[in-house]
Each structure stands twice: as structure tokens, then as C-alpha cells.
Enzyme design. Structure first.
Site, PDB file in Angstrom:
ATOM      1  N   ALA A 169       0.828  -1.212   0.000  1.00 20.45           N
ATOM      2  CA  ALA A 169       0.000   0.000   0.000  1.00 20.45           C
ATOM      3  C   ALA A 169       0.859   1.257   0.000  1.00 20.45           C
ATOM      4  O   ALA A 169       0.607   2.195  -0.767  1.00 20.45           O
ATOM      5  CB  ALA A 169      -0.935   0.000   1.205  1.00 20.45           C
ATOM      6  N   ASP A 170       1.874   1.282   0.836  1.00 22.14           N
ATOM      7  CA  ASP A 170       2.733   2.469   0.912  1.00 22.14           C
ATOM      8  C   ASP A 170       3.504   2.692  -0.383  1.00 22.14           C
ATOM      9  O   ASP A 170       3.558   3.807  -0.906  1.00 22.14           O
ATOM     10  CB  ASP A 170       3.710   2.326   2.079  1.00 22.14           C
ATOM     11  CG  ASP A 170       3.051   2.582   3.416  1.00 22.14           C
ATOM     12  OD1 ASP A 170       2.653   3.723   3.665  1.00 22.14           O
ATOM     13  OD2 ASP A 170       2.932   1.634   4.213  1.00 22.14           O
ATOM     14  N   MET A 171       4.131   1.635  -0.890  1.00 18.86           N
ATOM     15  CA  MET A 171       4.962   1.794  -2.078  1.00 18.86           C
ATOM     16  C   MET A 171       4.106   2.101  -3.312  1.00 18.86           C
ATOM     17  O   MET A 171       4.489   2.917  -4.159  1.00 18.86           O
ATOM     18  CB  MET A 171       5.789   0.528  -2.308  1.00 18.86           C
ATOM     19  CG  MET A 171       6.677   0.158  -1.140  1.00 18.86           C
ATOM     20  SD  MET A 171       8.016   1.344  -0.843  1.00 18.86           S
ATOM     21  CE  MET A 171       9.362   0.550  -1.677  1.00 18.86           C
ATOM     22  N   GLY A 174       3.022   5.618  -3.024  1.00 19.42           N
ATOM     23  CA  GLY A 174       4.151   6.495  -3.289  1.00 19.42           C
ATOM     24  C   GLY A 174       4.430   6.647  -4.769  1.00 19.42           C
ATOM     25  O   GLY A 174       4.662   7.760  -5.259  1.00 19.42           O
TER      26      GLY A 174
END
Length: 402
Positions: A169-171, A174
Site C-alpha cells: 500500500a505504501d509503495m 508512493g
């Protein structure tokens, strides 16, 4: 002579922490942007306290903040707030990932700062976005991965879903931020104005579904994707198989690849069986096909022998590599996906690179991630503060360094 990287001359203020925001700005730095990492005293980005550690240094922080300058400023102090306003006014891009409304209270919301800098591209990252009934709820990547339905379709049927062990989710958020920021910068060329980008971890995870959502909606709710374990029932043969010394994946879901695999594991008779010549037939008869594949892989000497035979037959496959194998893979070396940096305290360090390659620009090894407040003075001078003013800000704690 090599041309400058594409974002050379773009100034980015990274007022984010942990992962999605720092990864976004690290990516912009790798494309040539001048990125200033802004942290709060006395501890800075929480990523500094997230392992793996060598001494007091976090590999997590070093990886996601390489290529940046470091500023640590107390925004509660009047001069700190003024410094931040000047910094944002000088910038092209501002990245933040605080809970919606938090920066507005500090006078750093988009509506406020864009008055002084109408060309600013302001990117907000949050768990659920700036709008909607969940917008005020806190969240991390794990929360978005669970909420999105992604976790519900991985793992072994009947067991609790496993953790991804990679921050999808973060990557993913991003890198969506990288695309959105670059698009907004391009749009600014004609409009002269920046804009506010609203990115949510939850949104990005839902957008990643390549099959599950469409299967449910287009079947009128009749098809609900669930855990399938080590293969995909709708794409036979496509999954993980066991060999004597480990595991490998085989991707023979395409008709031609299946026929080549069938000839390898069962000879001309299996390859000629017309029941399996199309996806629907293979899926309908998967309980007959999969044991044949499993018997073949376990009968080979090892994973390497399986992959070698599959390569020779023209069937896509790969070993399930462990991290040590990845780090020492000659393909990874050829692609510079592990880079070596000279750290002033740790000496030589090796960290994952980013996958950007531009034909007109030579890839550079980015500077190591900054120590807390490392570039306070040079940044303040650049913004027009006098040495006397800077000394005073250091003395009263407005500017902080470790």
C-alpha cells in the site's frame, strides 16, 4: 555529454514520515529533483526508529531518504514557522502525509500556502483521503491492505491471511504520487498553477485489483474471489510448485506455453490431449493437470534442474529466490538494483536502488540520507536568514540537529 536528469531544477519539500511520502520524494530525488527532508525535533521522522539497525542508524530510514538534504525545525516557534513559509514559497512540490486537517491548523494547508505560491504542487497522502466518512481515521499500509480485500484473497483456504511482508500500500501509493506530481508539474507548464493532489492508501490498494473487483461486479455479485492457496483456478497452470530443495513458479496459463509444458512433463500424448488446449478446458480439469506438474517437479534433481528444463522447453518459470539469492543475482548487479554508498559513520552500505533508467542521463549514486538537521544552516542561508538569526534559532531550539 549526458543531459541532466528530468527533474533537475525542481525543488521538493518532503514533510512526511515513515514510507509512502518518503518513498515518493526519494523517487523524485532519483529523477534529479532537489529534495529537502523536513523533520520535527527532537526525534525526527519515526522511520529513524524503525529497523534494521546498525548502531543508531536505521537502514529503513537510510533507504527511503537517500538523495535528500535534512532540515529539522520547530514549527511552534515563530521563526520556525516563518522559515517553513519561506521554504514552501521557494518550492515546486510539497509532500505531506499527516492526518487530514493537521497541517491546516499549523497554517500549512494547501489553501493557505498556495496563496503565496500559486504554482505549488501540494501532495497529501493519507490512509483514507481528504474526503469521505473515514477521512479522519488513522491508518497505515497494513490497514489499507486489509480493508481493500487484497488480504482476503491471498493465503491458504481456511487459514488467516498472511501478511504481505512487503509494504504494497505504501509503495504503490508512493509511486502513484510520483506520477501525479509529474503530471501536475507538466500541467503547470500551460496553466501556470499548481494543484492539490489527494492520495489515499485505501484508494490505491483498491485500484490495484486486476480481477477480483471486476469478477464480482460483472457477475452481478455471484463471483466472490477467495483464497486459492498456491495456484490460480482461473489460470491453469499458474502457481507455485515444490521441488526437492525448494520452490519454483511456473506460468503456463497461455495455450502455447501449456502445450510446451505438457510435452515436457507428459510427452506427445499429453500435449495432444485437446481437452487441455484452451483455458476453459485446463481450468475445468485442473485436478487432473496439477498433480502431473507436481509429480514432475518433485522428480527432478532440484529447483535449478526444473528451471533449466523449463527454460529449454520455452516455458516461463523462475525459482522462488531468498533475499540472499536476490542480492547476489547477476541480473540485479547488471541492472544496478543494489547500490553502494559511503556512509560517514557506517562505511560502505548497500541498499536497494530505484528502477529508473533514462537513456540521456547517466545514473548517479545518491547522497546518503541526512543526519537529523544536517543541512539546517545551509538551507536557512539559502532562504535569506542572516548568520545572527540562524545562531539565535539554533540557540533557542528552533533549528535542531542531533
Amino acid at each position: 555529454m549526458n543531459k541532466p536528469l528530468p527533474l533537475t531544477g525542481i525543488r521538493v519539500i518532503d514533510y512526511s514520515h515513515f514510507l509512502a511520502g518518503p518513498f515518493l520524494s526519494r523517487s523524485l530525488a532519483a529523477m534529479g529533483a532537489d529534495v529537502i527532508k523536513v523533520e520535527r525535533p527532537p526525534l525526527g521522522d519515526a522511520g529513524r526508529r524503525h529497523g534494521y539497525f546498525v548502531g543508531d542508524h536505521s537502514g529503513y530510514f537510510l533507504q527511503q531518504n537517500m538523495g535528500k538534504e535534512g532540515l529539522c525545525v520547530d514549527l511552534r516557534q515563530p521563526q520556525g514557522a516563518e522559515l517553513m513559509r519561506r521554504l514552501i514559497k521557494s518550492a515546486d512540490v510539497f509532500v505531506e502525509n499527516y492526518r487530514p486537517g493537521a497541517l491546516k491548523k499549523l497554517g500549512l494547508g494547501y489553501e493557505t500556502v498556495s496563496k503565496d505560491n500559486p504554482g505549488l504542487v501540494y501532495c497529501s497522502i493519507s490512509a483514507y483521503g481528504q474526503t469521505g466518512p473515514y477521512s479522519s481515521r488513522p491508518g497505515f499500509g497494513l490497514i489499507a491492505e486489509a480493508m481493500s480485500g487484497a488480504m482476503s484473497i491471498i493465503g491458504v483456504p481456511g487459514e488467516a491471511p498472511p501478511l504481505f511482508r512487503m509494504p504494497l500500500a505504501d509503495m504503490y501509493t508512493g509511486i502513484h504520487g510520483v506520477a501525479a506530481v509529474c503530471a501536475a508539474l507538466f500541467g503547470r507548464q500551460s496553466s501556470g498553477r499548481g494543484q492539490h493532489i489527494d492520495l489515499a492508501l485505501y484508494d490505491c490498494m483498491v485500484s490495484m485489483h486486476d480481477f477480483a473487483v471486476q469478477a464480482y461486479t460483472m457477475s452481478g455479485g455471484k463471483e466472490l474471489p477467495v483464497q486459492t492457496g498456491h495456484d490460480m483456478p482461473d489460470s491453469t497452470v499458474y502457481g507455485v510448485f515444490t521441488a526437492r530443495d525448494g520452490h519454483l513458479v511456473i506460468a503456463a496459463q497461455v495455450d502455447e506455453a501449456w502445450i510446451r509444458l505438457a510435452r515436457l512433463i507428459g510427452g506427445d500424448a499429453l500435449a495432444a490431449d485437446t481437452r487441455f488446449h484452451h483455458a476453459a478446458g485446463r481450468n475445468a480439469n485442473r485436478e487432473e493437470i496439477l498433480p502431473l506438474v507436481r509429480q514432475w517437479t518433485i522428480a527432478q534433481e532440484n529447483v535449478a534442474a526444473c528451471v533449466r528444463a523449463l527454460d529449454e522447453a520455452g516455458v516461463p518459470s523462475a525459482p522462488v529466490q531468498t533475499i540472499d539469492q536476490v542480492v547476489n543475482d547477476p541480473q540485479i548487479a547488471a541492472r544496478r538494483m543494489i547500490i553502494e554508498q559511503d556512509h560517514p559513520v557506517l562505511g560502505k552500505i548497500r541498499l536497494p536502488n530505484l528502477p529508473f533508467n533514462f537513456s540521456e542521463s547517466e545514473p548517479l549514486t545518491p547522497r546518503v540520507a541526512p543526519e537529523l538537521g544536517q543541512h539546517n544552516r545551509t538551507i536557512a542561508v539559502d532562504l535569506g536568514f542572516t548568520e545572527t538569526e540562524i545562531d539565535a534559532m539554533i540557540a533557542n531550539g528552533t533549528l535542531y540537529s542531533a
